[in-house]
Scaffold this motif. Structure first.
Motif, mmCIF file in Angstrom:
data_model
loop_
_atom_site.group_PDB
_atom_site.id
_atom_site.type_symbol
_atom_site.label_atom_id
_atom_site.label_comp_id
_atom_site.label_asym_id
_atom_site.label_seq_id
_atom_site.Cartn_x
_atom_site.Cartn_y
_atom_site.Cartn_z
ATOM 1 N N GLU A 21 -6.472 0.018 7.845
ATOM 2 C CA GLU A 21 -6.230 -0.012 6.405
ATOM 3 C C GLU A 21 -6.548 -1.352 5.745
ATOM 4 O OE1 GLU A 21 -2.478 1.556 5.225
ATOM 5 O OE2 GLU A 21 -2.584 3.278 6.583
ATOM 6 N N VAL B 26 6.731 5.092 8.841
ATOM 7 C CA VAL B 26 6.172 5.890 7.756
ATOM 8 C C VAL B 26 4.781 6.409 8.113
ATOM 9 C CG1 VAL B 26 5.420 5.835 5.357
ATOM 10 C CG2 VAL B 26 7.541 4.705 6.016
ATOM 11 N N ARG B 27 3.967 5.583 8.745
ATOM 12 C CA ARG B 27 2.608 5.978 9.086
ATOM 13 C C ARG B 27 2.530 6.800 10.377
ATOM 14 N NH1 ARG B 27 0.376 5.778 4.365
ATOM 15 N NH2 ARG B 27 -0.759 3.875 3.775
ATOM 16 N N VAL C 141 6.492 0.203 8.539
ATOM 17 C CA VAL C 141 5.119 0.709 8.464
ATOM 18 C C VAL C 141 4.861 1.722 9.573
ATOM 19 C CG1 VAL C 141 2.687 0.054 8.707
ATOM 20 C CG2 VAL C 141 4.222 -1.339 7.290
ATOM 21 N N ARG D 65 0.833 -1.206 0.000
ATOM 22 C CA ARG D 65 0.000 0.000 0.000
ATOM 23 C C ARG D 65 0.870 1.259 0.000
ATOM 24 N NH1 ARG D 65 -5.198 0.562 1.378
ATOM 25 N NH2 ARG D 65 -4.730 2.347 2.729
ATOM 26 N N LEU D 66 1.927 1.250 0.802
ATOM 27 C CA LEU D 66 2.831 2.395 0.840
ATOM 28 C C LEU D 66 3.492 2.614 -0.518
ATOM 29 C CD1 LEU D 66 4.544 1.766 4.297
ATOM 30 C CD2 LEU D 66 2.797 3.476 3.777
ATOM 31 N N ARG D 67 3.850 1.509 -1.162
ATOM 32 C CA ARG D 67 4.454 1.615 -2.501
ATOM 33 C C ARG D 67 3.454 2.210 -3.489
ATOM 34 N NH1 ARG D 67 5.248 -2.222 -6.591
ATOM 35 N NH2 ARG D 67 3.036 -2.653 -6.258
ATOM 36 N N HIS E 196 14.134 4.835 4.965
ATOM 37 C CA HIS E 196 12.885 5.094 5.693
ATOM 38 C C HIS E 196 12.955 4.677 7.160
ATOM 39 C CE1 HIS E 196 11.018 5.803 1.771
ATOM 40 N NE2 HIS E 196 11.645 4.707 1.357
ATOM 41 N N VAL F 161 4.768 6.513 -1.515
ATOM 42 C CA VAL F 161 5.531 6.897 -0.324
ATOM 43 C C VAL F 161 6.924 6.291 -0.352
ATOM 44 C CG1 VAL F 161 5.589 6.775 2.196
ATOM 45 C CG2 VAL F 161 3.425 7.163 1.017
ATOM 46 N N GLU G 69 1.010 4.118 -2.971
ATOM 47 C CA GLU G 69 0.755 5.526 -2.681
ATOM 48 C C GLU G 69 1.919 6.421 -3.101
ATOM 49 O OE1 GLU G 69 -0.173 5.924 1.440
ATOM 50 O OE2 GLU G 69 -1.824 4.482 1.353
#
Length: 461
Positions: A181, A169-170, A166, A78-80, A94, A84, A82
């Motif tokens: 999520e 980053v979040r 995660v 999901r981060l990829r 990160h 991010v 987006e």
């Protein structure tokens, strides 16, 4: 998702029940529950228990161990998606200061980062997570055993790092991000970090006696992203549908397909076993089928989720024992039983809605040297290239909007297919990654590399 026992034939249901009954009896599991998914919903649930009148249903929680890793992988993808992060980013970009930051995110996902399989002693699965409060406690003094990217080496600490990524980053705990999520959007209301009644108790079964010993229940702390979750056959059936079809609220179909694609170099033993690893998913070739999913185990519990995308069948099997039934084999058998007894009915053939004459001109036979291929247009808007007969390189191609096409799989994945046209607009040949495909074998009117003998084809003198 609805559950309907009537959607499978009686003979199929009995064969499924027989398979899990044999597994529970021969594996000496206090209880074993299973579910089968087809056509996007659960169509069968089975259960066996050593206690009469206490057979668990699809809402009873079991610990699912390393199936948790698949959930963690979804969060990273999901981060990829987006934007991010990039999967090829080094972890250090990160999550600095780990000491293994040179490993990339995709290497951690595919277990190719070279990390040790386990955290330092004492055994993390049977001891409190409070003994390992920091990432350094999880990684130990020698976290790297292999050169990153060179081999597949399954690593629980690797997924601890992904969970920490995660969080970094979040800016929120892993479990909160997971709930908001993934679990809530997919309706996985019976999947949780800690057990919620009704749930099974975890047991060890004596190897030489029909006796039980309760296993300790520990909070894994930092190791939670590698194996903490509890779930049910009902929830995991829903999750299996997601892993097959995707869900744009969580992850696209293209991204879950990427998860199912092998991303790790196979060891010699893996080749013999027909198994490899994608991004958070195990990939196996068994009895002519490609199966993807994940297994899981923690003291007192075994778990397996397996799906065959081609057959549109998935299976979930859970048991509350430390060792015993081989749930991977059980899950594969449940899929085989349904797929063979009630094979998937294909969708009706439907023609293209619109036919582009320029693309239609590409369809038909082509020759790479003397090898005969055929290029077909399909209703999904793709071009498919494959041998006219027998085995050989096959690939589908997606249009780029500029008259060229990009390969989606196999030898030609990522390669550019470019129709080369004459001045009158007709197609001279196809250029595919420098290979020239012509309408006739060694067509003298096309720029065949090396040229064509001007005397043409001939017999033997």
């Amino acid at each position: 998702m609805t559950t309907s026992q009537e959607e499978l034939l009686p003979g199929t249901r009995r064969a499924l029940l027989h398979r899990i009954a044999v597994a529970q009896a021969e594996g000496r599991a206090p209880s074993l529950v299973a579910a089968v998914v087809r056509d996007g919903r659960a169509v069968w649930h089975g259960t066996r228990s050593s206690v009469d009148g206490h057979e668990p249903d699809e809402n009873v929680q079991y610990r699912i161990g390393s199936i948790t890793k698949t959930f963690t992988a979804v969060l990273v993808l999901r981060l990829r998606d987006e934007g991010v992060l990039d999967l090829n980013d080094p972890l250090e970009k990160h999550l600095p200061g780990t000491g293994v930051g040179g490993a990339t995110i995709v290497e951690l996902l595919a277990h190719t980062a070279g990390l040790a399989a386990e955290s330092p002693a004492p055994w993390w699965e049977r001891t409190p997570g409070s003994l390992r409060p920091e990432l350094s406690d999880v990684l130990g003094e020698q976290p790297l055993l292999h050169t990153p990217g060179r081999r597949h080496h399954y690593s629980n600490p690797g997924y601890t790092l992904l969970g920490a990524l995660v969080e970094a980053v979040r800016g929120a705990p892993w479990e909160d991000v997971l709930r908001g999520e993934v679990l809530e959007p997919l309706g996985l209301h019976r999947t949780s970090i800690h057990p919620r009644a009704p749930h099974a108790g975890g047991w060890a079964v004596h190897p030489w006696a029909d006796a039980l010993l309760p296993e300790p229940l520990e909070d894994l702390g930092r190791m939670a992203p590698a194996g903490q979750l509890w779930s049910t056959t009902g929830d995991l059936a829903r999750f299996a549908v997601f892993l097959s079809e995707g869900d744009d609220r969580v992850l696209s179909a293209e991204s879950v397909r990427e998860m199912r694609t092998p991303g790790a170099p196979a060891e010699t033993a893996d080749v013999a076993d027909g198994s490899t690893y994608g991004l958070g998913l195990q990939v196996q070739y068994r009895s002519g089928r490609i199966l993807v999913g994940h297994s899981g185990s923690l003291p007192g519990f075994l778990a397996n989720l397996t799906l065959s995308v081609e057959d549109d069948v998935a299976a979930v099997v859970l048991a509350n024992c430390t060792s015993g039934p081989l749930l991977g084999a059980v899950g594969a058998d449940l899929i085989r039983i349904v797929a063979e007894a009630e094979p998937r009915i294909p969708e009706p053939w439907r023609p293209l809605r619109d036919v582009d004459p320029m693309v239609l001109a590409l369809a038909g036979p082509w020759y790479w040297g003397t090898h005969a291929f055929v290029l077909r247009m399909s209703a999904d808007g793709l071009l498919a290239l494959g041998p006219l007969a027998g085995g050989g390189r096959r690939a589908r191609f997606r249009a780029n909007g500029d008259g060229t096409w990009t390969g989606l799989e196999g030898y030609y994945a990522g390669e550019l297919l470019r129709p080369v046209r004459r001045s009158d607009g007709s197609v001279s040949h196809l250029d595919l990654g420098s290979f020239v495909f012509t309408r006739q074998p060694y067509d003298t009117e096309a720029p065949v590399p090396g040229g064509v003998d001007p005397e043409g084809w001939r017999g033997i003198d």
